[in-house]
Design a protein around this motif. Sequence first.
Motif, short mmCIF file in Angstrom:
data_model
loop_
_atom_site.label_atom_id
_atom_site.label_comp_id
_atom_site.label_asym_id
_atom_site.label_seq_id
_atom_site.Cartn_x
_atom_site.Cartn_y
_atom_site.Cartn_z
N ALA A 110 0.85 -1.21 0.00
CA ALA A 110 0.00 0.00 0.00
C ALA A 110 0.88 1.25 0.00
O ALA A 110 0.60 2.23 -0.71
N ASP A 111 1.95 1.23 0.78
CA ASP A 111 2.86 2.39 0.82
C ASP A 111 3.53 2.62 -0.54
O ASP A 111 3.78 3.76 -0.93
N ILE A 112 3.83 1.52 -1.24
CA ILE A 112 4.42 1.66 -2.59
C ILE A 112 3.41 2.37 -3.50
O ILE A 112 3.77 3.25 -4.28
N MET A 113 2.14 1.99 -3.40
CA MET A 113 1.11 2.64 -4.22
C MET A 113 1.08 4.14 -3.92
O MET A 113 0.99 4.97 -4.83
N LEU A 114 1.17 4.47 -2.64
CA LEU A 114 1.13 5.89 -2.26
C LEU A 114 2.39 6.63 -2.74
O LEU A 114 2.32 7.80 -3.14
N TYR A 115 3.52 5.93 -2.70
CA TYR A 115 4.76 6.52 -3.21
C TYR A 115 4.63 6.83 -4.70
O TYR A 115 5.03 7.90 -5.17
N LEU A 116 4.04 5.89 -5.45
CA LEU A 116 3.87 6.09 -6.90
C LEU A 116 2.93 7.27 -7.17
O LEU A 116 3.12 8.03 -8.13
N GLN A 117 1.92 7.41 -6.31
CA GLN A 117 1.02 8.56 -6.45
C GLN A 117 1.79 9.87 -6.19
O GLN A 117 1.62 10.86 -6.90
N LYS A 118 2.64 9.82 -5.17
CA LYS A 118 3.44 11.01 -4.82
C LYS A 118 4.37 11.39 -5.97
O LYS A 118 4.66 12.57 -6.18
N ARG A 119 4.82 10.38 -6.71
CA ARG A 119 5.69 10.63 -7.87
C ARG A 119 4.90 11.12 -9.08
O ARG A 119 5.42 11.22 -10.18
N LEU A 120 3.61 11.32 -8.88
CA LEU A 120 2.70 11.86 -9.91
C LEU A 120 2.35 10.87 -11.01
O LEU A 120 1.87 11.27 -12.08
N CYS A 121 2.62 9.58 -10.79
CA CYS A 121 2.21 8.57 -11.78
C CYS A 121 0.71 8.69 -12.02
O CYS A 121 -0.04 9.13 -11.15
N HIS A 122 0.28 8.27 -13.20
CA HIS A 122 -1.13 8.47 -13.59
C HIS A 122 -2.04 7.32 -13.15
O HIS A 122 -3.26 7.44 -13.26
N ASN A 123 -1.46 6.23 -12.73
CA ASN A 123 -2.26 5.06 -12.34
C ASN A 123 -1.40 4.11 -11.52
O ASN A 123 -0.18 4.27 -11.47
N ILE A 124 -2.04 3.13 -10.91
CA ILE A 124 -1.32 2.02 -10.26
C ILE A 124 -1.51 0.81 -11.17
O ILE A 124 -2.63 0.31 -11.33
N ASN A 125 -0.41 0.38 -11.77
CA ASN A 125 -0.44 -0.64 -12.81
C ASN A 125 0.10 -1.95 -12.21
O ASN A 125 1.31 -2.11 -12.03
N LEU A 126 -0.82 -2.87 -11.88
CA LEU A 126 -0.45 -4.12 -11.23
C LEU A 126 -0.14 -5.15 -12.30
O LEU A 126 -1.03 -5.63 -13.00
N VAL A 127 1.14 -5.49 -12.43
CA VAL A 127 1.58 -6.34 -13.53
C VAL A 127 1.64 -7.80 -13.06
O VAL A 127 2.34 -8.12 -12.10
N THR A 128 0.89 -8.65 -13.73
CA THR A 128 0.74 -10.07 -13.38
C THR A 128 0.17 -10.21 -11.96
O THR A 128 0.82 -10.79 -11.07
N PRO A 129 -1.03 -9.72 -11.74
CA PRO A 129 -1.57 -9.67 -10.38
C PRO A 129 -2.38 -10.90 -9.95
O PRO A 129 -2.64 -11.07 -8.76
N THR A 130 -2.79 -11.73 -10.91
CA THR A 130 -3.84 -12.73 -10.69
C THR A 130 -3.62 -13.58 -9.43
O THR A 130 -4.52 -13.73 -8.61
#
Length: 297
Positions: A110-130
């Motif tokens: 969850a903190d990584i997701m928030l870090y990516l948001q802080k970096r202004l990324c446009h989305n949270i892209n979960l690669v191979t999440p299944t």
Amino acid sequence: MKFIPAYKKLSEKEFEKKINQLEKIITCCTLCPRHCKVNRLKGEKGFCRADHNLYISSYGAHFGEEDILVGTYGSGTIFMTWCNLRCIFCQNYDISLNGVGEKVTVEQCADIMLYLQKRLCHNINLVTPTHYTFHLVRAIKIASEKGLELPIVWNCGGYENVEVIKILDGIVDIYMPDIKYSNSETAKVLSSAPDYFERCKEAVREMFAQVGNIQIENGIAKRGLLVRHLVLPENLAGSKEIFAFLKNEISPDVAINIMSQFRPYGNLPEKMNRPITHIEYYEAIEMAKQQGLKNLI
Ligand code: SF4
């Protein structure tokens, strides 16, 4: 009007219900159509090799995805370790087949997701999440409570259990499945999944019912379905049948990225042991157009 991601509209109770459903599923794992029925919570491993822990291989702002995901500041990718398909030609075999990655808690994810948001990324892209659906939904809930407001991209291989995709209704904003093969023999040889196309079609129908065609604001995808298809040598994927399915059962306007970057890795059958030619790629593009697909990206 400000974009609000799907999970922001989900009540605490609805989120908990979905997490409980997923927890039950991984005690006798049917997260994907392999139906290994191992108890992941007790550390048992199935075909994908994932257990009760969450492992990720890397994360960061990624600029190699589709323009509508990358925008100015990149797509906030989190690459999961292991994979439920284990394709023998996988270019990310270190991650998907050899398990290179670090163990993280759902709170750290969850903190990584928030870090990516802080970096202004446009989305949270979960690669191979299944195979980590249970962990990731918990991480999204925690991140949402701490202020996450980015759309979630479910960047999967397309070999999905439709019942699990139904649980993701209201959590995922952008589904980005591969549709790898319509040919079951190819799916069997390359991914040990002869029922790939049947399961993938069920899942893609459900994804489209949830999110519809891609919606773009100021050049950035916010919600919808974006399909990827990798062209294989000698048309071994059965591209035409895939395009026909998309046109006839999904939408002529569905966004599709027809990819050319197949490279021979691993122990491949002889006729696949080469990159595709320019002619094969452009034939696939023409095939998609002839089938009536209008939104090739
Ligand atoms: S997610 Fe892994 S353990 Fe679960 S059914 Fe799929 S391959 Fe088997």
